[in-house]
Design a protein around this motif. Sequence first.
Motif, PDB file in Angstrom:
ATOM      1  N   MET A 102      51.064  11.673  -3.682  1.00 28.08           N
ATOM      2  CA  MET A 102      50.555  12.194  -4.739  1.00 28.08           C
ATOM      3  C   MET A 102      50.482  13.663  -4.706  1.00 28.08           C
ATOM      4  N   SER A 103      51.073  14.675  -6.311  1.00 29.57           N
ATOM      5  CA  SER A 103      52.229  15.560  -6.273  1.00 29.57           C
ATOM      6  C   SER A 103      51.128  16.233  -7.306  1.00 29.57           C
ATOM      7  N   THR A 104      50.555  17.629  -6.942  1.00 30.70           N
ATOM      8  CA  THR A 104      50.498  18.227  -7.541  1.00 30.70           C
ATOM      9  C   THR A 104      50.989  19.484  -8.420  1.00 30.70           C
ATOM     10  N   THR A 105      50.713  19.500  -9.857  1.00 31.45           N
ATOM     11  CA  THR A 105      51.906  20.293 -10.326  1.00 31.45           C
ATOM     12  C   THR A 105      50.730  22.010 -10.505  1.00 31.45           C
ATOM     13  N   SER A 106      51.686  22.322 -10.574  1.00 38.08           N
ATOM     14  CA  SER A 106      50.417  23.887 -10.455  1.00 38.08           C
ATOM     15  C   SER A 106      51.105  24.469 -11.774  1.00 38.08           C
ATOM     16  N   LYS A 107      50.417  24.964 -12.356  1.00 35.63           N
ATOM     17  CA  LYS A 107      50.892  25.950 -13.307  1.00 35.63           C
ATOM     18  C   LYS A 107      51.732  27.499 -13.077  1.00 35.63           C
ATOM     19  N   GLU A 108      52.484  27.890 -13.050  1.00 30.15           N
ATOM     20  CA  GLU A 108      52.780  29.186 -13.004  1.00 30.15           C
ATOM     21  C   GLU A 108      52.596  30.140 -14.608  1.00 30.15           C
ATOM     22  N   MET A 109      52.117  31.236 -14.216  1.00 26.54           N
ATOM     23  CA  MET A 109      50.935  31.722 -15.543  1.00 26.54           C
ATOM     24  C   MET A 109      52.404  32.826 -14.978  1.00 26.54           C
ATOM     25  N   THR A 110      52.645  33.767 -16.705  1.00 33.25           N
ATOM     26  CA  THR A 110      52.583  34.968 -16.561  1.00 33.25           C
ATOM     27  C   THR A 110      51.834  36.180 -16.666  1.00 33.25           C
ATOM     28  N   VAL A 111      52.878  36.956 -16.536  1.00 34.89           N
ATOM     29  CA  VAL A 111      51.947  38.467 -16.319  1.00 34.89           C
ATOM     30  C   VAL A 111      50.787  37.899 -17.795  1.00 34.89           C
ATOM     31  N   SER A 112      51.528  38.911 -18.896  1.00 31.72           N
ATOM     32  CA  SER A 112      50.844  38.182 -20.359  1.00 31.72           C
ATOM     33  C   SER A 112      50.152  37.058 -20.088  1.00 31.72           C
ATOM     34  N   GLU A 113      50.123  36.225 -19.958  1.00 29.51           N
ATOM     35  CA  GLU A 113      48.491  34.919 -19.824  1.00 29.51           C
ATOM     36  C   GLU A 113      47.502  35.399 -19.227  1.00 29.51           C
ATOM     37  N   LEU A 114      47.757  35.928 -17.750  1.00 30.20           N
ATOM     38  CA  LEU A 114      46.915  36.520 -16.738  1.00 30.20           C
ATOM     39  C   LEU A 114      46.031  37.403 -17.196  1.00 30.20           C
ATOM     40  N   VAL A 115      46.422  38.684 -17.893  1.00 31.37           N
ATOM     41  CA  VAL A 115      46.134  39.886 -18.690  1.00 31.37           C
ATOM     42  C   VAL A 115      45.502  39.015 -20.207  1.00 31.37           C
ATOM     43  N   ASP A 116      45.567  38.339 -21.057  1.00 33.41           N
ATOM     44  CA  ASP A 116      45.337  37.848 -22.086  1.00 33.41           C
ATOM     45  C   ASP A 116      43.665  37.351 -21.595  1.00 33.41           C
ATOM     46  N   ASN A 117      43.535  36.633 -20.836  1.00 32.05           N
ATOM     47  CA  ASN A 117      42.813  35.198 -20.214  1.00 32.05           C
ATOM     48  C   ASN A 117      41.424  36.300 -19.047  1.00 32.05           C
ATOM     49  N   GLN A 118      41.477  37.677 -19.360  1.00 33.53           N
ATOM     50  CA  GLN A 118      41.067  38.258 -18.651  1.00 33.53           C
ATOM     51  C   GLN A 118      39.658  38.769 -19.673  1.00 33.53           C
ATOM     52  N   PRO A 119      38.519  39.507 -19.224  1.00 32.36           N
ATOM     53  CA  PRO A 119      37.688  39.488 -20.100  1.00 32.36           C
ATOM     54  C   PRO A 119      38.085  41.255 -20.488  1.00 32.36           C
ATOM     55  N   LEU A 120      37.501  42.026 -21.179  1.00 34.65           N
ATOM     56  CA  LEU A 120      37.615  43.418 -21.426  1.00 34.65           C
ATOM     57  C   LEU A 120      36.388  44.001 -20.680  1.00 34.65           C
ATOM     58  N   SER A 121      37.095  45.137 -19.941  1.00 33.93           N
ATOM     59  CA  SER A 121      36.801  45.747 -18.401  1.00 33.93           C
ATOM     60  C   SER A 121      35.667  47.252 -19.054  1.00 33.93           C
ATOM     61  N   ARG A 122      34.823  47.539 -18.728  1.00 31.95           N
ATOM     62  CA  ARG A 122      34.290  48.658 -19.252  1.00 31.95           C
ATOM     63  C   ARG A 122      34.611  50.353 -19.232  1.00 31.95           C
ATOM     64  N   PHE A 123      36.646  50.434 -18.931  1.00 35.49           N
ATOM     65  CA  PHE A 123      37.520  51.425 -18.783  1.00 35.49           C
ATOM     66  C   PHE A 123      37.891  51.192 -19.779  1.00 35.49           C
ATOM     67  N   GLN A 124      38.137  49.911 -20.042  1.00 37.13           N
ATOM     68  CA  GLN A 124      39.029  49.280 -21.422  1.00 37.13           C
ATOM     69  C   GLN A 124      38.415  49.209 -22.578  1.00 37.13           C
TER      70      GLN A 124
END
Length: 91
Positions: free
Chosen positions: A1-23
């Motif tokens: 049983m192999s688990t495939t982990s999806k590699e995230m790019t930096v832009s995907e990581l940033v796009d998936n985060q909510p806006l912070s108070r600073f932003q």
Amino acid sequence: MSTTSKEMTVSELVDNQPLSRFQIAAIIMRGFVTVLDGFDTQSIGFFAPSIAESLAVPLNGFAPVFVAGPLGLMCGAGILAPVAGSPRELA
């Protein structure tokens, strides 16, 4: 049983985060700067008659002043925008 982990790019990581108070604060401050910049550009049209009267200069003598602002903005944008480059060129 192999688990495939999806590699995230930096832009995907940033796009998936909510806006912070600073932003959010940075976005609001940029809005204020934009409003103040527009006010600065447009205020000469409002104050020119009283300036011309107090300096005893004919109102049509302010034509170079009215032209200099937008011309400077146009030249600055035309020269500095290509120098800045686009984010895709840096990747």
